[in-house]
Design an enzyme around this catalytic site. Structure first.
Site, PDB file in Angstrom:
ATOM      1  CG  HIS A  60      35.838  -6.500 -53.902  1.00 56.88           C
ATOM      2  ND1 HIS A  60      34.602  -5.945 -53.612  1.00 56.88           N
ATOM      3  CD2 HIS A  60      35.616  -7.347 -54.945  1.00 56.88           C
ATOM      4  CE1 HIS A  60      33.696  -6.444 -54.423  1.00 56.88           C
ATOM      5  NE2 HIS A  60      34.282  -7.291 -55.261  1.00 56.88           N
ATOM      6  CG  HIS A  62      35.901  -8.541 -58.269  1.00 59.02           C
ATOM      7  ND1 HIS A  62      35.251  -9.395 -57.405  1.00 59.02           N
ATOM      8  CD2 HIS A  62      36.911  -9.261 -58.840  1.00 59.02           C
ATOM      9  CE1 HIS A  62      35.844 -10.592 -57.450  1.00 59.02           C
ATOM     10  NE2 HIS A  62      36.857 -10.527 -58.315  1.00 59.02           N
ATOM     11  CG  ASP A  64      31.301  -5.425 -59.787  1.00 55.14           C
ATOM     12  OD1 ASP A  64      32.455  -5.780 -59.479  1.00 55.14           O
ATOM     13  OD2 ASP A  64      30.281  -5.973 -59.312  1.00 55.14           O
ATOM     14  CG  HIS A  65      32.629  -3.631 -56.104  1.00 58.26           C
ATOM     15  ND1 HIS A  65      31.698  -3.544 -55.100  1.00 58.26           N
ATOM     16  CD2 HIS A  65      32.298  -4.728 -56.834  1.00 58.26           C
ATOM     17  CE1 HIS A  65      30.841  -4.552 -55.204  1.00 58.26           C
ATOM     18  NE2 HIS A  65      31.180  -5.282 -56.254  1.00 58.26           N
ATOM     19  CG  HIS A 137      34.095 -11.295 -52.963  1.00 53.81           C
ATOM     20  ND1 HIS A 137      32.965 -11.888 -53.479  1.00 53.81           N
ATOM     21  CD2 HIS A 137      34.493 -10.401 -53.911  1.00 53.81           C
ATOM     22  CE1 HIS A 137      32.709 -11.377 -54.674  1.00 53.81           C
ATOM     23  NE2 HIS A 137      33.629 -10.480 -54.968  1.00 53.81           N
ATOM     24  CG  ASP A 207      30.711  -8.043 -54.501  1.00 52.56           C
ATOM     25  OD1 ASP A 207      29.762  -7.257 -54.309  1.00 52.56           O
ATOM     26  OD2 ASP A 207      31.235  -8.231 -55.616  1.00 52.56           O
ATOM     27  CG  HIS A 265      26.530  -6.817 -55.822  1.00 52.15           C
ATOM     28  ND1 HIS A 265      26.574  -8.042 -56.459  1.00 52.15           N
ATOM     29  CD2 HIS A 265      27.689  -6.206 -56.154  1.00 52.15           C
ATOM     30  CE1 HIS A 265      27.714  -8.164 -57.118  1.00 52.15           C
ATOM     31  NE2 HIS A 265      28.422  -7.053 -56.949  1.00 52.15           N
TER      32      HIS A 265
HETATM   33 ZN   LIG Z   1      30.511  -6.972 -57.378  1.00 56.63          ZN
HETATM   34 ZN   LIG Z   2      33.334  -8.903 -56.385  1.00 55.20          ZN
END
Ligand SMILES: [Zn+2]
Ligand SMILES: [Zn+2]
Length: 304
Positions: A60, A62, A64-65, A137, A207, A265
């Site tokens: 996805h 976000h 951090d990905h 998520h 996530d 994670h």
């Molecule tokens: Zn994440």
């Molecule tokens: Zn996320």
């Protein structure tokens, strides 16, 4: 088949853990799951090369990905990459990434393609099938499985001899799935081969909070790489934000009949001192649990 955890943390880079990225090395090429900032540098500390990455599957968008993607692609271009690179993600990914790549003075010297994948989608990548389902998520997100094609069954030497097939080339052809003839008789592979042998299966949840869809995707996985943002105590908060606890990941692994569970994670709130407890809580439910650390490498062996 080898798994390399490039980033085992979540949310943001911290001292002990880089944010999410997992490389899966198949025959000579790499599938990359998520590409957090710093992923290209994590590659340099590992045994695998980012130049071999052929497909990138983003769970996805976000930060951090995926924030490592522009930097990684730029470095690939500077290093003379010519091979095509395909990047996949949930609906909306292709358009957003195209925009992202127009922000700087960037021009890839190699074919770079962005694709949206949908819930239930699948992709044949030569010897392997990648499937995805919608994760649970806060934003559109996918969980992925990679399944190796079945291999032919074991060759039964006694049967072949009893049938009067001479040793040598005919055995190889039968093993390869061909029908052969000898002395006027026809022999089919099923006469001398055991049942087809299952290939390996890797699942990367990204996530997600737990649920039956994730368990289904993880069915019989050799390695289940699962969101483990929180410990047992903080499960309600984890679920509220579309994440799972270590124990929930273990429950999913157990229900799915997975072989090995890899917890990733891990929230930056947990330090080294929390790790034995986080692992023990999960192992109490699913003994074959590994708490991932950055640069952990795992050989995934065939079962038979
Ligand atoms: Zn994440
Ligand atoms: Zn996320």
């Amino acid at each position: 088949m080898k798994l390399v955890v490039l980033g085992s943390g979540g949310s943001w880079p911290c001292r002990d853990r880089a944010p999410p990225a997992v490389a899966l090395k198949l025959n000579g090429e790499i599938l990359l799951f998520d590409c957090a900032e710093g992923t290209q540098r994590q590659f340099m500390f590992s045994s695998v090369s980012f130049m071999q990455v052929r497909h990138i599957f983003l769970s996805h968008l976000h930060g951090d990905h995926f924030l490592g993607l522009p930097g990684l692609v730029e470095t690939m271009a500077l290093n003379g990459r010519k091979d095509r690179l395909d990047v996949y993600g949930p609906p909306g990914t292709a358009e957003r990434l195209r925009t992202l790549f127009t922000v700087g003075y960037f021009s890839a010297a190699f074919p770079l393609e962005f694709h949206d994948l949908k819930d239930g989608g699948h992709l044949d990548i030569g010897g392997y099938t990648v499937r995805c389902i919608e994760a649970s998520h806060l934003v559109p997100a996918l969980s992925y499985s990679v399944e190796e094609d079945c291999r032919p069954g074991r060759f039964n030497l006694e049967k072949a001899k009893a049938l009067g097939i001479p040793e040598g080339r005919l055995y190889n052809r039968l093993q390869a799935g061909e029908t052969v003839t000898h002395a006027g008789k026809t022999f089919t592979p099923d006469m001398v081969l055991g049942p087809p042998r299952k290939g390996r299966k890797i699942v990367y949840t990204g996530d997600t909070s737990p649920g039956p869809v994730i368990t289904d995707l993880a069915r019989d996985a050799d390695v289940l790489i699962h969101d483990s943002t929180s410990d047992a105590a903080l499960v309600a908060k984890a679920n509220q934000y579309g994440h799972s606890s270590n124990v929930q990941a273990a429950e999913t692994a157990r229900a799915a009949g997975a072989r090995t569970l890899l917890l990733v994670h891990i929230s930056p709130r947990f330090g080294k001192e929390d790790e034995p407890r986080i692992l023990a809580e999960a192992k109490a439910v699913f003994p074959d649990t590994v708490l991932a650390s950055d640069l952990l490498e795992l050989d995934v062996k065939l079962r038979e």
